[in-house]
Design a protein around this motif. Structure first.
Motif, PDB file in Angstrom:
ATOM      1  N   GLY A 502       0.776  -1.130   0.075  1.00 53.45           N
ATOM      2  CA  GLY A 502       0.006  -0.010   0.000  1.00 53.45           C
ATOM      3  C   GLY A 502       0.644   1.221   0.000  1.00 53.45           C
ATOM      4  N   ARG A 503       2.027   1.041  -0.041  1.00 56.38           N
ATOM      5  CA  ARG A 503       2.942   2.295   0.062  1.00 56.38           C
ATOM      6  C   ARG A 503       3.370   2.627  -1.543  1.00 56.38           C
ATOM      7  N   TYR A 504       3.642   3.914  -1.711  1.00 56.15           N
ATOM      8  CA  TYR A 504       3.987   4.621  -2.799  1.00 56.15           C
ATOM      9  C   TYR A 504       5.476   5.022  -3.162  1.00 56.15           C
ATOM     10  N   MET A 505       6.108   4.806  -4.351  1.00 51.12           N
ATOM     11  CA  MET A 505       7.497   5.201  -4.517  1.00 51.12           C
ATOM     12  C   MET A 505       7.559   6.500  -5.418  1.00 51.12           C
ATOM     13  N   ALA A 506       8.365   7.411  -5.150  1.00 51.65           N
ATOM     14  CA  ALA A 506       8.448   8.251  -6.253  1.00 51.65           C
ATOM     15  C   ALA A 506       9.707   9.325  -5.698  1.00 51.65           C
ATOM     16  N   GLU A 507       9.932  10.307  -6.549  1.00 52.43           N
ATOM     17  CA  GLU A 507      11.120  11.469  -6.078  1.00 52.43           C
ATOM     18  C   GLU A 507      10.705  12.526  -6.399  1.00 52.43           C
ATOM     19  N   LEU A 508      10.994  13.624  -5.404  1.00 49.98           N
ATOM     20  CA  LEU A 508      10.797  14.923  -5.676  1.00 49.98           C
ATOM     21  C   LEU A 508      11.756  15.605  -6.291  1.00 49.98           C
ATOM     22  N   GLY A 509      11.353  16.736  -7.344  1.00 51.49           N
ATOM     23  CA  GLY A 509      12.587  17.325  -7.883  1.00 51.49           C
ATOM     24  C   GLY A 509      12.943  18.457  -7.025  1.00 51.49           C
ATOM     25  N   LYS A 510      14.040  19.026  -7.386  1.00 53.67           N
ATOM     26  CA  LYS A 510      14.697  20.493  -6.502  1.00 53.67           C
ATOM     27  C   LYS A 510      13.589  21.511  -6.936  1.00 53.67           C
ATOM     28  N   GLY A 511      13.355  21.996  -5.815  1.00 49.14           N
ATOM     29  CA  GLY A 511      12.319  23.370  -6.059  1.00 49.14           C
ATOM     30  C   GLY A 511      11.043  23.069  -5.723  1.00 49.14           C
ATOM     31  N   LEU A 512      10.041  23.507  -6.481  1.00 49.14           N
ATOM     32  CA  LEU A 512       8.749  23.203  -6.680  1.00 49.14           C
ATOM     33  C   LEU A 512       8.185  21.994  -6.879  1.00 49.14           C
ATOM     34  N   ASN A 513       7.428  21.306  -6.282  1.00 51.76           N
ATOM     35  CA  ASN A 513       6.580  20.010  -6.812  1.00 51.76           C
ATOM     36  C   ASN A 513       5.202  20.100  -6.680  1.00 51.76           C
ATOM     37  N   THR A 514       4.494  19.405  -7.534  1.00 49.09           N
ATOM     38  CA  THR A 514       3.156  19.281  -7.268  1.00 49.09           C
ATOM     39  C   THR A 514       2.682  17.757  -6.961  1.00 49.09           C
ATOM     40  N   VAL A 515       1.898  17.587  -5.848  1.00 51.49           N
ATOM     41  CA  VAL A 515       1.469  16.504  -5.409  1.00 51.49           C
ATOM     42  C   VAL A 515       0.067  16.477  -5.450  1.00 51.49           C
ATOM     43  N   SER A 516      -0.558  15.626  -6.098  1.00 57.14           N
ATOM     44  CA  SER A 516      -2.195  15.534  -6.391  1.00 57.14           C
ATOM     45  C   SER A 516      -2.543  14.442  -5.885  1.00 57.14           C
ATOM     46  N   ILE A 517      -3.848  14.571  -5.167  1.00 59.22           N
ATOM     47  CA  ILE A 517      -4.434  13.065  -4.763  1.00 59.22           C
ATOM     48  C   ILE A 517      -6.114  13.197  -5.330  1.00 59.22           C
ATOM     49  N   SER A 518      -6.473  12.130  -5.547  1.00 61.90           N
ATOM     50  CA  SER A 518      -7.927  12.172  -6.474  1.00 61.90           C
ATOM     51  C   SER A 518      -8.555  10.581  -6.098  1.00 61.90           C
ATOM     52  N   CYS A 519      -9.613  10.637  -6.382  1.00 64.98           N
ATOM     53  CA  CYS A 519     -10.296   9.317  -5.899  1.00 64.98           C
ATOM     54  C   CYS A 519     -11.440   9.176  -6.907  1.00 64.98           C
ATOM     55  N   VAL A 520     -11.623   8.063  -7.637  1.00 68.39           N
ATOM     56  CA  VAL A 520     -12.960   7.846  -8.318  1.00 68.39           C
ATOM     57  C   VAL A 520     -14.207   7.923  -7.510  1.00 68.39           C
ATOM     58  N   LYS A 521     -14.209   7.474  -6.125  1.00 68.24           N
ATOM     59  CA  LYS A 521     -15.379   7.595  -5.382  1.00 68.24           C
ATOM     60  C   LYS A 521     -15.029   8.531  -4.329  1.00 68.24           C
ATOM     61  N   PRO A 522     -16.407   8.828  -3.425  1.00 68.44           N
ATOM     62  CA  PRO A 522     -15.864   9.952  -2.577  1.00 68.44           C
ATOM     63  C   PRO A 522     -14.770   9.528  -1.670  1.00 68.44           C
ATOM     64  N   MET A 523     -14.234  10.865  -1.280  1.00 67.17           N
ATOM     65  CA  MET A 523     -12.712  10.525  -0.504  1.00 67.17           C
ATOM     66  C   MET A 523     -12.917  10.933   0.802  1.00 67.17           C
ATOM     67  N   PRO A 524     -12.440  10.280   1.949  1.00 69.06           N
ATOM     68  CA  PRO A 524     -12.502  10.821   3.198  1.00 69.06           C
ATOM     69  C   PRO A 524     -12.028  12.500   3.284  1.00 69.06           C
ATOM     70  N   SER A 525     -12.433  12.936   4.411  1.00 73.09           N
ATOM     71  CA  SER A 525     -11.931  14.442   4.439  1.00 73.09           C
ATOM     72  C   SER A 525     -10.292  14.434   4.614  1.00 73.09           C
ATOM     73  N   VAL A 526      -9.614  15.524   4.047  1.00 71.50           N
ATOM     74  CA  VAL A 526      -8.220  15.415   4.114  1.00 71.50           C
ATOM     75  C   VAL A 526      -7.817  16.384   5.135  1.00 71.50           C
ATOM     76  N   ASP A 527      -6.788  16.108   6.116  1.00 72.86           N
ATOM     77  CA  ASP A 527      -6.165  16.817   6.916  1.00 72.86           C
ATOM     78  C   ASP A 527      -5.268  17.423   6.562  1.00 72.86           C
ATOM     79  N   CYS A 528      -4.207  16.775   6.288  1.00 70.69           N
ATOM     80  CA  CYS A 528      -2.788  17.361   5.878  1.00 70.69           C
ATOM     81  C   CYS A 528      -1.945  16.084   4.963  1.00 70.69           C
ATOM     82  N   LEU A 529      -0.898  16.691   4.528  1.00 73.95           N
ATOM     83  CA  LEU A 529       0.248  15.793   4.031  1.00 73.95           C
ATOM     84  C   LEU A 529       1.373  16.206   4.503  1.00 73.95           C
ATOM     85  N   LYS A 530       1.941  14.910   5.068  1.00 73.91           N
ATOM     86  CA  LYS A 530       3.250  15.058   5.686  1.00 73.91           C
ATOM     87  C   LYS A 530       4.488  14.601   5.071  1.00 73.91           C
TER      88      LYS A 530
END
Ligand code: GLA
Length: 535
Positions: A502-530
């Protein structure tokens, strides 16, 4: 009850063609100037407008940046048989072009006003009968040619009383108006959309700024309400396009007599106090609202003039990054807002301690919460005073007041991104969709609810990495007992595939990055990203 979805982002090559992390170019900053509505309503004239333009110069306001004069509702005359708009013959006997020319001759830009629909607000609420049929509806190209090519105005505020009256669809209507203005006008025109609530993310394609609330009044409840409605809209101010918190309701004391004309702000006993004026102006500055003075400049009290010409506050508003500050702390009734200045994740940030409550309150924030390692240099922007260095900044903030600061020091990489700082493409304040909902168990006491389904995602466009590398991300949702299996994460446009556990693998670039979350069905409320850097 929190549900923590661990998302480990490890080294991964970004797919060709996806957005690379980068430093954005400087953007157009929020408008600054004066607008006629609050002081004069429809009772304007060429004499009044030119006099207020002169006063912007005489009082040194133009040279501080207040270099735009906006004629609001009330200039309309009847349309000719061919539908050509004219101007009110009593109020503007020599026409509108000489007024725009005069404003230009003073080195300022000139703004005008209309409605997306048929009739103006003034025709409905201020007995300005000539405003019936004066809106742009059915006259887009004709009016655009007149206002921008013939009369030579540079800006237009487009209201919605007539749009509502004619039952028009705001998105279709405003997008069409933008298209026509851009094709007819021989110069770039700045457009303000006045729909009294955040209408949807389409608005940044139709307008350069957009009203997010109903009309301001010169009293504390009104200012507090407007601030409250804009606290979580920081991500929607982007690319030189801004949330407009309405004209400034500053400078209203006993100065409303004078040059004739009825004021929108009838004499009340609760004009803003000096502390409230500080909060009003300070927050409009740090939240990157357009700054349009609305009082009669002749009688503007000294303390107001001093406040609005405070270059250190204006610099927050006119900072080249064009960012609206976001809330990093909400304790009791108080808020701490912060934004980068000059450079993303750079050494300087603007900070506001905001106390909307009726009693003074102590506000304390650590330098770590503000994104720094160790002590920061603190400067009080209202007092023009250096306040030494500190690793915890504490002030007693007056009731209905602010402490406006800049801080400088060594930055750390941000490790927590609140959901309420993120861009939600489907957010609108006028229909169902994502919403900012208070939740005492959330890190910032607010969550984003109502996400999920086609395109209804949440996007952090400013996830910062000093050097790039592998990061562990946790998406914190509330509550825990909601199905989260369909949540998809992408980084810089590339879907991040979940591994077996269930974990995800990726790398952030230097500077600004875009992280996006989506869901085909209703998503639980989002508190934050750590975020945690792995190497
Ligand atoms: C609406 C707008 C105001 C002002 C008036 C003019 O109420 O929100 O800012 O432009 O119309 O009639």
């Amino acid at each position: 009850m929190k549900n923590v979805i661990p998302v480990i982002l490890a080294a991964m090559t970004l797919a060709a063609g996806c957005r690379q992390a980068s430093e954005p170019a400087p953007v157009k900053t929020p408008l600054m100037g004066w607008s006629s509505w609050n002081a004069y309503m429809v009772n304007i004239s060429d004499e009044i407008i030119c006099h207020e333009a002169d006063l912007l110069v005489e009082k040194g306001l133009r040279d501080k940046g207040f270099a735009q004069v906006n004629i609001d509702d009330g200039f309309f005359g009847p349309r000719t048989e061919d539908g050509v708009m004219t101007c009110n013959p009593q109020r503007f006997p020599d026409g509108m072009k000489p007024v725009a020319d005069y404003i230009h001759s003073l080195g300022m830009k000139a703004g005008i006003y209309s409605d997306a629909g048929d009739n103006t607000c003034g025709s409905m609420y201020n007995k300005d009968t000539l405003g019936v049929g004066a809106g742009l509806y059915m006259h887009d190209a004709q009016d655009a040619d007149l206002y921008f090519n013939q009369w030579d105005f540079d800006f237009i505020k487009i209201d919605y009383c007539g749009g509502r009256h004619a039952g028009l669809d705001e998105q279709d209507r405003y997008m069409e108006i933008r298209r026509v203005i851009d094709s007819v006008s021989t110069k770039p025109v700045s457009i303000n959309i006045c729909r009294w609530a955040y209408p949807g993310t389409w608005v940044s394609q139709a307008g350069d700024s957009w009203r997010t609330t109903g009309d301001i009044r010169p009293n504390w409840n009104s200012v507090k309400k407007i601030v409250g409605l804009n606290l979580y809209l920081s991500a929607f101010a982007r690319n030189g396009h801004y949330n407009d918190m309405d004209m400034l309701a500053l400078g209203y004391e006993d100065n409303q007599s004078g040059l004739g004309g009825e004021s929108a702000f009838v004499r009340t006993t609760d004009y803003l106090t000096p502390d409230e004026e500080d909060a009003h102006f300070g927050l409009w500055c740090i939240m990157d609202s357009p700054l349009l003075l609305g009082c009669r400049l002749e009688g503007m009290p000294e303390h107001t003039l001093e406040l609005v010409t405070n270059e250190e506050l204006i610099a927050l508003n006119q900072d080249p990054l064009g960012l609206q500050a976001h809330v990093v702390q909400h304790v009791g009734d108080t808020y701490v807002l912060v934004k980068d200045l000059l450079k993303r994740s750079g050494p300087r940030r603007g900070v506001a301690f905001y106390n909307p409550a009726d009693l003074p309150a102590k506000v304390s924030v650590s330098s770590a919460e503000l994104g720094y390692i160790g002590k920061v240099k603190v400067r009080d922007l209202l007092a023009h005073m250096d306040c030494g260095t500190a690793d915890c900044i504490s002030y007693e903030v007056p009731a209905h007041g602010v402490k406006m600061l800049s801080v400088e020091g060594r930055r750390t990489e941000q490790t927590l991104y609140e959901a309420e700082w993120a861009y939600a493409p489907k957010y609108t304040a006028i229909a169902q969709g994502p919403a900012f909902v208070p939740d005492e168990s959330a890190s910032g006491r607010t969550v984003v609810a109502g996400l999920g389904g086609e395109g209804n995602s949440l996007v952090w466009e400013d996830v910062w990495s000093d050097k790039g590398g592998s990061y562990a991300l946790e998406l914190v949702t509330i509550p825990a007992d909601v199905e989260t299996s369909g949540v998809a994460v992408s980084v810089n446009g590339t879907a991040v595939t979940p591994s077996v556990d269930g974990r995800y693998m990726a790398e952030l670039g230097k500077g600004l990055n875009t992280v996006s979350i989506s869901c085909v069905k209703p998503m639980p409320s989002v508190d934050c990203l750590k975020l945690e850097k792995l190497k």
